[in-house]
Design a protein around this motif. Structure first.
Motif, PDB file in Angstrom:
ATOM      1  N   ASP A 121       0.832  -1.200   0.000  1.00  0.00           N
ATOM      2  CA  ASP A 121       0.000   0.000   0.000  1.00  0.00           C
ATOM      3  C   ASP A 121       0.877   1.264   0.000  1.00  0.00           C
ATOM      4  OD1 ASP A 121      -1.573   2.154   0.736  1.00  0.00           O
ATOM      5  OD2 ASP A 121      -2.900   0.936   1.985  1.00  0.00           O
ATOM      6  N   LYS A 122       0.855   1.973  -1.156  1.00  0.00           N
ATOM      7  CA  LYS A 122       1.754   3.135  -1.314  1.00  0.00           C
ATOM      8  C   LYS A 122       1.430   4.249  -0.325  1.00  0.00           C
ATOM      9  CE  LYS A 122       4.137   3.704  -5.510  1.00  0.00           C
ATOM     10  NZ  LYS A 122       4.457   4.570  -6.579  1.00  0.00           N
ATOM     11  N   GLN A 123       0.119   4.464  -0.129  1.00  0.00           N
ATOM     12  CA  GLN A 123      -0.286   5.561   0.759  1.00  0.00           C
ATOM     13  C   GLN A 123       0.133   5.265   2.208  1.00  0.00           C
ATOM     14  OE1 GLN A 123      -4.430   6.517   0.520  1.00  0.00           O
ATOM     15  NE2 GLN A 123      -4.236   8.036   2.147  1.00  0.00           N
ATOM     16  N   LEU A 124      -0.058   3.997   2.615  1.00  0.00           N
ATOM     17  CA  LEU A 124       0.340   3.611   3.974  1.00  0.00           C
ATOM     18  C   LEU A 124       1.862   3.763   4.129  1.00  0.00           C
ATOM     19  CD1 LEU A 124      -0.495   2.437   6.721  1.00  0.00           C
ATOM     20  CD2 LEU A 124      -0.135   0.156   5.780  1.00  0.00           C
ATOM     21  N   THR A 125       2.598   3.402   3.074  1.00  0.00           N
ATOM     22  CA  THR A 125       4.059   3.531   3.114  1.00  0.00           C
ATOM     23  C   THR A 125       4.439   4.992   3.379  1.00  0.00           C
ATOM     24  OG1 THR A 125       4.211   1.752   1.527  1.00  0.00           O
ATOM     25  CG2 THR A 125       6.183   3.083   1.818  1.00  0.00           C
ATOM     26  N   GLU A 126       3.815   5.901   2.604  1.00  0.00           N
ATOM     27  CA  GLU A 126       4.096   7.334   2.774  1.00  0.00           C
ATOM     28  C   GLU A 126       3.790   7.782   4.208  1.00  0.00           C
ATOM     29  OE1 GLU A 126       5.324   9.992   0.869  1.00  0.00           O
ATOM     30  OE2 GLU A 126       6.097   8.278  -0.241  1.00  0.00           O
ATOM     31  N   GLU A 127       2.611   7.333   4.703  1.00  0.00           N
ATOM     32  CA  GLU A 127       2.217   7.726   6.065  1.00  0.00           C
ATOM     33  C   GLU A 127       3.229   7.230   7.082  1.00  0.00           C
ATOM     34  OE1 GLU A 127      -1.784   6.634   7.112  1.00  0.00           O
ATOM     35  OE2 GLU A 127      -2.551   7.567   5.292  1.00  0.00           O
ATOM     36  N   ILE A 128       3.639   5.971   6.922  1.00  0.00           N
ATOM     37  CA  ILE A 128       4.594   5.416   7.896  1.00  0.00           C
ATOM     38  C   ILE A 128       5.915   6.181   7.835  1.00  0.00           C
ATOM     39  CG2 ILE A 128       5.978   3.382   8.500  1.00  0.00           C
ATOM     40  CD1 ILE A 128       3.657   1.642   7.858  1.00  0.00           C
ATOM     41  N   ILE A 129       6.365   6.488   6.605  1.00  0.00           N
ATOM     42  CA  ILE A 129       7.633   7.226   6.469  1.00  0.00           C
ATOM     43  C   ILE A 129       7.554   8.546   7.249  1.00  0.00           C
ATOM     44  CG2 ILE A 129       9.071   8.495   4.801  1.00  0.00           C
ATOM     45  CD1 ILE A 129       8.638   6.140   2.864  1.00  0.00           C
ATOM     46  N   HIS A 130       6.426   9.241   7.118  1.00  0.00           N
ATOM     47  CA  HIS A 130       6.272  10.507   7.843  1.00  0.00           C
ATOM     48  C   HIS A 130       6.219  10.305   9.350  1.00  0.00           C
ATOM     49  CE1 HIS A 130       6.093  13.178   4.555  1.00  0.00           C
ATOM     50  NE2 HIS A 130       5.116  12.529   3.973  1.00  0.00           N
ATOM     51  N   HIS A 474       5.452  19.989  15.215  1.00  0.00           N
ATOM     52  CA  HIS A 474       4.595  18.817  15.075  1.00  0.00           C
ATOM     53  C   HIS A 474       3.933  18.879  13.709  1.00  0.00           C
ATOM     54  CE1 HIS A 474       5.109  18.368  19.375  1.00  0.00           C
ATOM     55  NE2 HIS A 474       4.893  19.662  19.446  1.00  0.00           N
ATOM     56  N   ARG A 475       3.781  17.695  13.132  1.00  0.00           N
ATOM     57  CA  ARG A 475       3.163  17.674  11.811  1.00  0.00           C
ATOM     58  C   ARG A 475       1.674  17.396  11.948  1.00  0.00           C
ATOM     59  NH1 ARG A 475       7.225  14.427   8.944  1.00  0.00           N
ATOM     60  NH2 ARG A 475       8.616  16.180   9.169  1.00  0.00           N
ATOM     61  N   SER A 476       0.898  18.155  11.223  1.00  0.00           N
ATOM     62  CA  SER A 476      -0.549  17.932  11.247  1.00  0.00           C
ATOM     63  C   SER A 476      -0.878  16.711  10.388  1.00  0.00           C
ATOM     64  CB  SER A 476      -1.242  19.183  10.711  1.00  0.00           C
ATOM     65  OG  SER A 476      -2.615  19.070  10.859  1.00  0.00           O
ATOM     66  N   SER A 477      -2.181  16.388  10.217  1.00  0.00           N
ATOM     67  CA  SER A 477      -2.518  15.241   9.362  1.00  0.00           C
ATOM     68  C   SER A 477      -2.107  15.531   7.924  1.00  0.00           C
ATOM     69  CB  SER A 477      -3.995  14.912   9.473  1.00  0.00           C
ATOM     70  OG  SER A 477      -4.738  16.084   9.633  1.00  0.00           O
ATOM     71  N   ASP A 478      -2.087  16.797   7.542  1.00  0.00           N
ATOM     72  CA  ASP A 478      -1.473  17.166   6.269  1.00  0.00           C
ATOM     73  C   ASP A 478       0.019  17.318   6.555  1.00  0.00           C
ATOM     74  OD1 ASP A 478      -0.290  18.489   4.224  1.00  0.00           O
ATOM     75  OD2 ASP A 478      -1.901  19.936   3.904  1.00  0.00           O
ATOM     76  N   PRO A 479       0.870  16.426   5.971  1.00  0.00           N
ATOM     77  CA  PRO A 479       2.281  16.419   6.371  1.00  0.00           C
ATOM     78  C   PRO A 479       3.003  17.741   6.169  1.00  0.00           C
ATOM     79  CG  PRO A 479       1.870  14.889   4.550  1.00  0.00           C
ATOM     80  CD  PRO A 479       0.549  15.424   4.972  1.00  0.00           C
ATOM     81  N   LEU A 480       2.443  18.619   5.338  1.00  0.00           N
ATOM     82  CA  LEU A 480       3.160  19.871   5.105  1.00  0.00           C
ATOM     83  C   LEU A 480       2.719  20.995   6.053  1.00  0.00           C
ATOM     84  CD1 LEU A 480       3.518  19.791   1.237  1.00  0.00           C
ATOM     85  CD2 LEU A 480       5.179  19.149   2.976  1.00  0.00           C
ATOM     86  N   ILE A 481       1.733  20.695   6.903  1.00  0.00           N
ATOM     87  CA  ILE A 481       1.330  21.711   7.901  1.00  0.00           C
ATOM     88  C   ILE A 481       1.986  21.372   9.231  1.00  0.00           C
ATOM     89  CG2 ILE A 481      -0.599  22.718   9.199  1.00  0.00           C
ATOM     90  CD1 ILE A 481      -2.342  22.238   6.785  1.00  0.00           C
ATOM     91  N   GLU A 482       2.728  22.319   9.779  1.00  0.00           N
ATOM     92  CA  GLU A 482       3.396  22.090  11.052  1.00  0.00           C
ATOM     93  C   GLU A 482       2.942  23.127  12.065  1.00  0.00           C
ATOM     94  OE1 GLU A 482       7.457  20.513   8.955  1.00  0.00           O
ATOM     95  OE2 GLU A 482       7.024  22.628   9.234  1.00  0.00           O
TER      96      GLU A 482
END
Ligand SMILES: Nc1nc2c(ncn2[C@@H]2O[C@H](COP(=O)(O)OP(=O)(O)OP(=O)(O)O)[C@@H](O)[C@H]2O)c(=O)[nH]1
Length: 533
Positions: A121-130, A474-482
């Protein structure tokens, strides 16, 4: 704009540029890696930290010979692989910078090695990386078991764990997985709950098995567990209760040789003092002593709620199985018969102590933060008060509460709020001594016990932690919002005006209330503790 806002903006841009280059280098159809490289070089200039510049130079050096070629197919695979390694190092440095801008380059060099993530799962991979970066674990995505094996065998990087989708594993891969798990621990992620799938993971040498949908905090805990070197875990503490000093010394010699810490108690009537003072993981108890029998002593220990979870193992020459069973019924957990092969004794004690620590951890730890739970931190406070009174040593207690936490939940969501709580717990664990106790007192509230510490001494340290936490992004659910958060704290000292755990907690709580009233993001010392401001 103030400095921290500028820094947050720069870090955000840099992270965006790193992710863009990584994605471009992963997609064979992408022909925009040159502009991604250019963007990254520009972004690095805004945060000219030595490790960031050094890694950027390495990536530039690798890719610059191919700058005129459009397609990725013109770049050899090993160059792309090396780039990924430097990119993930860069992500690590940025992550650490995001987590704590006060860390030095030396701290960064000491940071944790990488994870390999092999999930369909590509999306899960991205989420885990973050998520894992946020907790200080940089990672690299792989797209098959074969690719993971190649990375582990070919790279000079020491990977600390592999997060592996069971969908990438076939039955015939069992032997390969076993060999892989001996090199790098594997945490399996699966959609299957059934015993057969779990058994496969165990037989493949898996160190963890988590079922999707994944709870990130569980994953982080598993990774933390696996990547903490055994030497960093505290050694087992074994109390030897034995009337013969010679026998006790022989047992001590063997256990200490195996890395355990021991305390000898010759007079069983002093058991309570030693249990409070030494806080053992296990009690090794002689069955026959002149003052009282081991069975009676076990019953006395079990009468007291505070000590009910400590395993008791008898070590005796008694061979009568009936007597042994009576001893176990009386409150013991196991029976070892003398004479005993030392290694057998060591293994039996280590296994019991390990199991007891795991069980106790489940009973006494807060699962989100891996700090003591509410009940346990108060029990610990009671023990420390007893110890401070007896030894006439200072004792400080702090209550910490994250400011405007409801707003954080409301703006960024409950899971993000959980991560902020976990981030604070982690910072506290990193900065405090092993002898200090940290507990989650309530939702976003922590309690800290500081034995042998004057509050004035701790004030400066806690203030440093407060400043560090306020700079943490801290990162929000949108990874680019801190965003950042702050905490307030109340600090109290145990003195002769305080007569109980409740009064001690109230004193710190009152000081915390004052800190909130003063405008938050500050620490207040309880008025009765000291005359300091
Ligand atoms: N995410 C998350 N939120 C929690 C947890 N436990 C409690 N909360 C929330 O934390 C919030 C605490 O809010 P309040 O006690 O009103 O105070 P505050 O917003 O932190 O404001 P001050 O303490 O006055 O600075 C509540 O909304 C709770 O629902 C938890 O485990 N996780």
């Amino acid at each position: 704009m103030n400095n921290s806002i500028l820094q947050a903006q720069d870090t955000k841009e840099l992270l965006k540029a790193v992710i863009k280059l990584r994605n471009c280098l992963e997609d064979p159809l992408a022909n925009t890696w040159q502009s991604a490289l250019n963007d990254l070089e520009q972004a690095c200039k805004s945060l000219p930290e030595p490790p960031i510049l050094a890694l950027m130079n390495k990536i530039h050096h690798l890719l610059s010979p191919y700058i005129e070629n459009i397609g990725l197919e013109n770049i050899p695979g090993e160059i792309i692989n090396d780039c990924h390694i430097y990119i993930q190092k860069l992500e690590e440095v940025i992550a650490i910078h995001v987590m704590d801008p006060m860390l030095t380059t030396h701290d960064i060099a000491q940071s944790k090695p990488f994870l390999l993530i092999g999930l369909q799962d590509k999306q899960l991979t991205e989420e885990i990386i973050h998520q894992v970066i946020y907790f200080g674990y940089p990672s690299l995505a792989c797209h098959s078991l074969h690719e993971i094996i190649q990375k582990v065998d070919a790279s000079s990087t020491i990977y600390s764990a592999i997060i592996l989708d069971t969908e990438y594993c076939k039955k015939e891969d069992l032997q390969t997985l076993k060999e892989l798990s001996e090199k790098v621990p594997i945490i399996f992620i699966s959609h299957h709950h059934d015993v057969a799938s779990r058994l496969f993971a165990v037989q493949a040498g898996g160190r963890g098995y988590l079922v999707s949908p994944l709870e990130f905090t569980n994953l982080i805990e598993k990774i933390d567990q696996i990547t903490t070197p055994t030497s960093e875990r505290s050694p087992y503490r074994i109390l030897i209760v034995e009337d013969s000093r010679t026998q006790a010394k022989v047992i001590r010699k063997h256990l200490e040789k195996a890395g355990m810490i021991t305390e000898i108690l010759l007079d069983p009537l002093k058991i309570n003092d030693v249990l409070i003072e030494f806080q053992p993981d296990l009690i090794l108890l002689d069955l026959y002593m002149p003052q009282c029998s081991g069975v009676d002593l076990a019953k006395v220990i079990r009468q007291q709620d505070m000590f009910v979870g400590i395993p008791i193992v008898y070590l005796s020459a008694e061979e009568d199985v009936g007597m042994q069973l009576t001893a176990i019924r009386g409150g013991g957990d196991d029976f070892l018969t003398k004479p005993i092969v030392p290694q057998y004794m060591i293994d039996a004690i280590a296994a019991r102590a390990a199991r007891s620590r795991t069980l106790r951890a489940e009973m006494i730890m807060d699962s989100l933060t891996e700090t003591l739970n509410h009940t346990r931190i108060l029990e610990q406070l009671e023990l420390e008060i007893a110890r401070a009174k007896r030894n006439k040593t200072p004792l400080s207690f702090a209550m910490i509460d994250i400011d405007h936490f409801k707003l954080i939940n409301d703006s960024h969501g409950h899971p993000v709020g959980d991560r902020v709580i976990k981030g604070l717990a982690r910072l506290l664990k990193q900065r405090l001594r092993r002898s200090d106790s940290i507990g989650r007192y309530g939702g976003e509230e922590f309690a800290i016990i500081l034995p042998q510490t004057e509050p004035e001494t701790f004030y400066a340290k806690l203030d440093e932690i407060r400043r560090g936490f306020s700079k943490l992004l801290h990162r929000s659910s949108d990874p680019l919002i801190e965003f950042s958060a702050t905490f307030s704290a109340g600090l109290a000292k145990f003195n002769n005006q305080i007569h109980s755990v409740d009064e001690f907690v109230q004193a710190a709580d009152k000081a915390l209330y004052e800190a909130k009233a003063k405008g938050r993001n500050c620490i207040v010392l309880d008025g009765k503790s000291t005359l300091l401001p």
